[in-house]
Design an enzyme around this catalytic site. Structure first.
Site, PDB file in Angstrom:
ATOM      1  N   ASP A 132       0.906  -1.503  -0.464  1.00  0.00           N
ATOM      2  CA  ASP A 132       0.208  -0.105  -0.231  1.00  0.00           C
ATOM      3  C   ASP A 132       1.031   1.067  -0.175  1.00  0.00           C
ATOM      4  OD1 ASP A 132      -0.342   1.028   3.123  1.00  0.00           O
ATOM      5  OD2 ASP A 132      -0.279  -1.010   3.133  1.00  0.00           O
TER       6      ASP A 132
ATOM      7  N   GLU B 182      -7.549   5.078  12.203  1.00  0.00           N
ATOM      8  CA  GLU B 182      -6.589   4.874  12.959  1.00  0.00           C
ATOM      9  C   GLU B 182      -5.723   5.861  14.647  1.00  0.00           C
ATOM     10  OE1 GLU B 182      -2.255   4.567  11.568  1.00  0.00           O
ATOM     11  OE2 GLU B 182      -3.694   4.370   9.598  1.00  0.00           O
TER      12      GLU B 182
END
Length: 256
Positions: free
Chosen positions: A13, A105
């Site tokens: 990613d 997150e």
């Protein structure tokens, strides 16, 4: 949760932090999928998103897009979902064969787990309705345990867990769909460290294409037939080993 195996599809990613990427080199290294940052909050667009998407898709890498959540209210969660969908539409939604992703997150608003989980669900359901695909939720162990509740496990998980051991069950999830197992990976075509991931299935499972085992083995035999001609060329021998393993993976076989 389940552990990873050698036959699982390998991916990365990326975001603008990786700078310019040589996607043909990435693809040649055995990377079969890539998630790329599209948006953050309700206004930010990753400046390299459209280019990454176009160049990765052009070399046959399966791609997906993710959104970094900043919402503190239901209204903000809805705006962030709409911002993400618009950005994908501008980049060409047909390119994105992987599920869309909500990256959660941080808890900028200091919300309780039930409140933050509700915002996640608003984003996930709104994007699912707009794109017709069930999104993934990306998070990591400590954050899931302290900032989320158990109500999101009906969405598949992309789990950040930097450990070689099997990830523990968490917040209702008993398996992962994607596992980000390192943030310090080295991949040809990318300067500096990059996140490494695996998919729960093979490349064939991920892409829907499977090379016939019989055909793969015929090609491997042809590669091996040239072995005697390249004994003095270690790089060529290594490349034959790599190609043979890629053929085994593409046909659902374990690597040698």
């Amino acid at each position: 949760m389940q552990n990873r195996t050698e036959v699982m599809a390998r991916g990365i990613d990326v975001s603008h932090h990786q700078g310019r990427i040589d996607w043909p080199k990435v693809q040649s290294s055995g990377i079969s999928f890539a998630f790329m940052k599209a948006t953050e909050g309700s206004t930010f667009k990753d400046p390299r998103f459209a280019r990454n998407a176009a160049e990765a898709a052009a070399v046959g890498i399966a791609i997906g897009a993710y959104h970094f959540m900043r919402a503190k209210s239901p209204e903000e969660a809805a705006r962030e979902a709409d911002h993400f969908v618009r950005t994908l539409e501008e980049a060409g939604p047909e390119r994105f064969t992987l599920p869309p992703v909500l990256d959660v997150e941080t808890n900028d608003g200091g919300l309780k787990p039930a409140q933050l989980s509700l915002l996640c669900r608003i984003w996930l359901e709104r994007v699912q309705a707009a794109l017709g695909k069930t999104p993934l939720l990306y998070t990591y162990l400590h954050f899931a345990r302290t900032a989320l509740d158990d109500t999101l496990a009906d969405f598949p998980l992309w789990f950040a867990y930097y450990n070689d051991s099997c990830p523990p069950d968490c917040r209702g999830w008993t398996r992962w769909s994607f596992w980000q197992h390192s943030d310090k990976g080295t991949v040809p075509g990318i300067s500096g460290p990059v996140d490494l991931n695996v998919y729960e299935g093979t490349v064939a499972d991920l892409t829907g294409y499977k090379l016939k085992e019989e055909d793969a083995n015929k090609i491997i035999q042809l590669l091996q037939a040239s072995w005697s001609m390249i004994q003095d060329y270690p790089e060529a021998r290594d490349e034959i080993h790599r190609l043979a393993d890629e053929l085994r993976l593409a046909s659902g076989q374990p690597v040698a």
